[in-house]
Scaffold this active site. Structure first.
Site, PDB file in Angstrom:
ATOM      1  N   ALA A  99       0.873  -1.172   0.000  1.00  0.00           N
ATOM      2  CA  ALA A  99       0.000   0.000   0.000  1.00  0.00           C
ATOM      3  C   ALA A  99       0.911   1.222   0.000  1.00  0.00           C
ATOM      4  O   ALA A  99       2.087   1.121   0.357  1.00  0.00           O
ATOM      5  CB  ALA A  99      -0.892  -0.027   1.224  1.00  0.00           C
ATOM      6  N   GLY A 143       0.765  -4.884   1.150  1.00  0.00           N
ATOM      7  CA  GLY A 143      -0.475  -4.934   0.371  1.00  0.00           C
ATOM      8  C   GLY A 143      -0.295  -5.587  -0.990  1.00  0.00           C
ATOM      9  O   GLY A 143      -1.250  -6.122  -1.553  1.00  0.00           O
ATOM     10  N   GLU A 146      -0.648  -9.129  -0.281  1.00  0.00           N
ATOM     11  CA  GLU A 146      -2.067  -9.364   0.020  1.00  0.00           C
ATOM     12  C   GLU A 146      -2.923  -9.345  -1.246  1.00  0.00           C
ATOM     13  O   GLU A 146      -3.868 -10.121  -1.376  1.00  0.00           O
ATOM     14  CB  GLU A 146      -2.555  -8.307   1.018  1.00  0.00           C
ATOM     15  CG  GLU A 146      -1.928  -8.525   2.389  1.00  0.00           C
ATOM     16  CD  GLU A 146      -2.158  -7.371   3.346  1.00  0.00           C
ATOM     17  OE1 GLU A 146      -1.992  -6.202   2.929  1.00  0.00           O
ATOM     18  OE2 GLU A 146      -2.499  -7.641   4.507  1.00  0.00           O
ATOM     19  N   GLU A 166       4.997  -5.152   7.347  1.00  0.00           N
ATOM     20  CA  GLU A 166       4.319  -4.053   8.057  1.00  0.00           C
ATOM     21  C   GLU A 166       4.845  -3.847   9.472  1.00  0.00           C
ATOM     22  O   GLU A 166       4.849  -2.725   9.979  1.00  0.00           O
ATOM     23  CB  GLU A 166       2.799  -4.310   8.114  1.00  0.00           C
ATOM     24  CG  GLU A 166       2.083  -4.218   6.785  1.00  0.00           C
ATOM     25  CD  GLU A 166       2.072  -5.514   5.983  1.00  0.00           C
ATOM     26  OE1 GLU A 166       2.831  -6.447   6.328  1.00  0.00           O
ATOM     27  OE2 GLU A 166       1.309  -5.585   5.010  1.00  0.00           O
TER      28      GLU A 166
HETATM   29  N1  DAK Z   1       4.641   3.198  -0.754  1.00  0.00           N
HETATM   30  C1  DAK Z   1       5.027   4.368  -1.319  1.00  0.00           C
HETATM   31  N2  DAK Z   1       6.152   4.499  -2.049  1.00  0.00           N
HETATM   32  C2  DAK Z   1       6.908   3.420  -2.218  1.00  0.00           C
HETATM   33  C3  DAK Z   1       6.590   2.160  -1.664  1.00  0.00           C
HETATM   34  C4  DAK Z   1       5.386   2.077  -0.901  1.00  0.00           C
HETATM   35  N3  DAK Z   1       4.935   0.934  -0.391  1.00  0.00           N
HETATM   36  N4  DAK Z   1       7.552   1.292  -1.999  1.00  0.00           N
HETATM   37  C5  DAK Z   1       8.447   1.968  -2.743  1.00  0.00           C
HETATM   38  N5  DAK Z   1       8.054   3.246  -2.876  1.00  0.00           N
HETATM   39  C6  DAK Z   1       8.742   4.308  -3.597  1.00  0.00           C
HETATM   40  C7  DAK Z   1       9.972   4.781  -2.855  1.00  0.00           C
HETATM   41  O1  DAK Z   1       9.618   5.711  -1.848  1.00  0.00           O
HETATM   42  C8  DAK Z   1      10.780   5.383  -3.981  1.00  0.00           C
HETATM   43  O2  DAK Z   1      10.235   6.659  -4.257  1.00  0.00           O
HETATM   44  P1  DAK Z   1      11.197   7.969  -4.426  1.00  0.00           P
HETATM   45  O3  DAK Z   1      11.988   8.056  -3.178  1.00  0.00           O
HETATM   46  O4  DAK Z   1      12.047   7.641  -5.630  1.00  0.00           O
HETATM   47  O5  DAK Z   1      10.239   9.092  -4.641  1.00  0.00           O
HETATM   48  C9  DAK Z   1      10.468   4.486  -5.149  1.00  0.00           C
HETATM   49  O6  DAK Z   1       9.257   3.804  -4.824  1.00  0.00           O
HETATM   50  C10 DAK Z   1      11.535   3.447  -5.398  1.00  0.00           C
HETATM   51  O7  DAK Z   1      11.750   2.771  -4.187  1.00  0.00           O
HETATM   52  P2  DAK Z   1      13.206   2.539  -3.563  1.00  0.00           P
HETATM   53  O8  DAK Z   1      14.119   3.639  -3.926  1.00  0.00           O
HETATM   54  O9  DAK Z   1      13.005   2.263  -2.121  1.00  0.00           O
HETATM   55  O10 DAK Z   1      13.642   1.224  -4.355  1.00  0.00           O
HETATM   56  P3  DAK Z   1      14.645   0.084  -3.879  1.00  0.00           P
HETATM   57  O11 DAK Z   1      14.871  -0.762  -5.065  1.00  0.00           O
HETATM   58  O12 DAK Z   1      15.841   0.679  -3.197  1.00  0.00           O
HETATM   59  O13 DAK Z   1      13.848  -0.738  -2.769  1.00  0.00           O
HETATM   60  C11 DAK Z   1      11.928  -1.866  -1.845  1.00  0.00           C
HETATM   61  C12 DAK Z   1      12.741  -1.473  -3.123  1.00  0.00           C
HETATM   62  C13 DAK Z   1      10.636  -2.556  -2.308  1.00  0.00           C
HETATM   63  C14 DAK Z   1      12.743  -2.865  -1.019  1.00  0.00           C
HETATM   64  C15 DAK Z   1      11.623  -0.605  -1.000  1.00  0.00           C
HETATM   65  O14 DAK Z   1      11.072   0.394  -1.866  1.00  0.00           O
HETATM   66  C16 DAK Z   1      10.677  -0.847   0.131  1.00  0.00           C
HETATM   67  O15 DAK Z   1      11.070  -1.407   1.169  1.00  0.00           O
HETATM   68  N6  DAK Z   1       9.407  -0.416  -0.038  1.00  0.00           N
HETATM   69  C17 DAK Z   1       8.403  -0.502   1.001  1.00  0.00           C
HETATM   70  C18 DAK Z   1       7.908  -1.921   1.176  1.00  0.00           C
HETATM   71  C19 DAK Z   1       6.880  -2.022   2.284  1.00  0.00           C
HETATM   72  O16 DAK Z   1       7.192  -1.748   3.455  1.00  0.00           O
HETATM   73  N7  DAK Z   1       5.665  -2.392   1.936  1.00  0.00           N
HETATM   74  C20 DAK Z   1       4.575  -2.526   2.884  1.00  0.00           C
HETATM   75  C21 DAK Z   1       3.820  -1.212   2.986  1.00  0.00           C
HETATM   76  S1  DAK Z   1       2.505  -1.276   4.204  1.00  0.00           S
HETATM   77  C22 DAK Z   1      -5.269  -2.346   4.103  1.00  0.00           C
HETATM   78  C23 DAK Z   1      -4.798  -2.993   3.001  1.00  0.00           C
HETATM   79  C24 DAK Z   1      -3.447  -3.075   2.778  1.00  0.00           C
HETATM   80  C25 DAK Z   1      -2.532  -2.459   3.643  1.00  0.00           C
HETATM   81  C26 DAK Z   1      -3.006  -1.818   4.754  1.00  0.00           C
HETATM   82  C27 DAK Z   1      -4.384  -1.750   4.999  1.00  0.00           C
HETATM   83  N8  DAK Z   1      -6.698  -2.286   4.387  1.00  0.00           N
HETATM   84  C28 DAK Z   1      -7.607  -2.826   3.395  1.00  0.00           C
HETATM   85  C29 DAK Z   1      -7.197  -1.657   5.585  1.00  0.00           C
HETATM   86  C30 DAK Z   1      -1.115  -2.582   3.315  1.00  0.00           C
HETATM   87  C31 DAK Z   1      -0.103  -1.990   3.964  1.00  0.00           C
HETATM   88  C32 DAK Z   1       1.232  -2.018   3.351  1.00  0.00           C
HETATM   89  O17 DAK Z   1       1.426  -2.521   2.262  1.00  0.00           O
END
Ligand code: DAK
Length: 294
Positions: A99, A143, A146, A166
């Site tokens: 997400a 997400g 998911e 998360e």
């Molecule tokens: N959200 C927003 N931006 C994201 C992102 C994300 N999840 N993942 C990556 N980006 C963005 C980065 O901020 C970066 O943007 P800029 O800085 O260039 O503006 C760009 O994508 C490229 O990312 P990286 O520079 O970080 O790229 P790397 O290759 O170095 O790393 C990575 C890739 C996937 C390992 C890293 O980007 C990362 O760790 N991303 C976050 C992964 C994460 O934590 N995902 C879980 C998010 S929480 C719900 C339903 C669903 C959810 C909640 C509630 N309901 C129905 C109630 C879900 C929650 C989640 O998913």
């Protein structure tokens, strides 16, 4: 039909997802991409709807606008009588990195609760009756994982990266990950993954039963396999396919006894369809069935 579908679609400003693997799978039934901002929609083969997440700068992070478009495309494929199976895919690098963290960061309980934040995520699992295949290459985190788990079948590359990270953000899965991943891999492994936030590979996803097929290649080879399977599903009686998906899904909610009874009722009900007669008569006459989808 081809003309009708093409008239709904206009040229895209961004990715051209089909070009590289067209030589392998043949000419597209329709290769025009849609007018969406964050996704592309195409019909690579008759009966197959393909949704490609296309927000490369954010690794396909699932913001509210992205989900709105996914749901809109799903609804259109659901209504389209010619579509028998749907594929959701991303890029080589990311199916979806979760997400949108930047959208979620400032939320308060009150605003999330009052506005039912990301309620649209339920549409795929609750309302889409046609089979949906997730074709996962690269990151499927939070997400993104998911979203894949909400699909009916997961195909992935061996190098895909799944995970529910998360916990590292001070929160927990919110799109059904704690429930669907646990059903897929068992409690102990799901606990370990969700409590540590550690990733798992596409190869492990195959070994653990999360993915039905693991492809040793890139997105091209992955899509080729997903399209083949979607085509096979789309070639069957659409009414029987809907029924088959429904009964398998019931196994996740009912006791074994209730589930077996439910299956039997639907099995009996299918004797009321034309396609049951068409299918069984064709078998007896050694012919190919021409489905009526009734
Ligand atoms: N959200 C927003 N931006 C994201 C992102 C994300 N999840 N993942 C990556 N980006 C963005 C980065 O901020 C970066 O943007 P800029 O800085 O260039 O503006 C760009 O994508 C490229 O990312 P990286 O520079 O970080 O790229 P790397 O290759 O170095 O790393 C990575 C890739 C996937 C390992 C890293 O980007 C990362 O760790 N991303 C976050 C992964 C994460 O934590 N995902 C879980 C998010 S929480 C719900 C339903 C669903 C959810 C909640 C509630 N309901 C129905 C109630 C879900 C929650 C989640 O998913």
């Amino acid at each position: 039909m081809f003309a009708r579908r093409c008239s709904r679609l206009v040229a895209s400003k961004t990715a051209v997802p089909l070009t590289s693997y067209l030589s392998r799978v043949g000419r597209p039934y329709s290769s025009a991409a849609s007018a969406y901002e964050n996704i592309l929609t195409e019909t690579p083969k008759p009966g197959v709807g393909l949704i490609t997440l296309n927000r490369p700068k954010a690794l396909n992070a699932l913001s509210s606008p992205v989900f709105k478009e996914i749901n809109d495309a799903l609804s259109k494929y659901e209504e389209d009588k010619d579509i028998g199976a749907i594929i959701i895919t991303g890029s080589e690098k990311a199916f979806a990195a979760g997400a949108d963290i930047k959208e979620m960061a400032p939320l308060t309980f009150s605003s999330a609760f009052s506005n039912n934040f990301i309620a649209p995520w339920s549409h795929l699992a609750n309302n889409v009756r046609k089979p949906v295949i997730a074709a996962v290459s690269g990151y499927a985190l939070g997400g993104g994982c998911e979203l894949a788990l909400m699909c009916d079948i997961i195909y992935c590359t061996s190098k895909a990266t799944f995970g529910q990270p998360e916990i590292k953000l001070g929160t927990i899965p919110g799109g059904g990950g704690s429930q669907r991943l646990t059903r897929a891999v068992g409690k102990s492994r799901a606990m370990e993954l969700i409590l540590t936030g550690k990733n798992f590979s596409g190869k492990e996803a195959g070994e653990w039963g999360v993915a039905a097929k693991v492809v040793d290649g890139g997105k091209e080879e992955l899509l080729e396999e997903a399209i083949k399977t979607a085509e096979t599903i789309a070639s069957y009686s659409k009414v029987a396919v809907l029924a088959a998906k429904e009964v398998v899904n019931k196994s996740q909610e009912l006791s074994l006894k209730e589930g077996v009874e439910y299956e039997r009722r639907i099995f009996h009900a299918l004797f009321g369809t034309r396609d049951q007669k068409i299918g069984m008569t064709a078998f007896a006459e050694k012919k190919k069935p021409e489905w009526s989808n009734e």
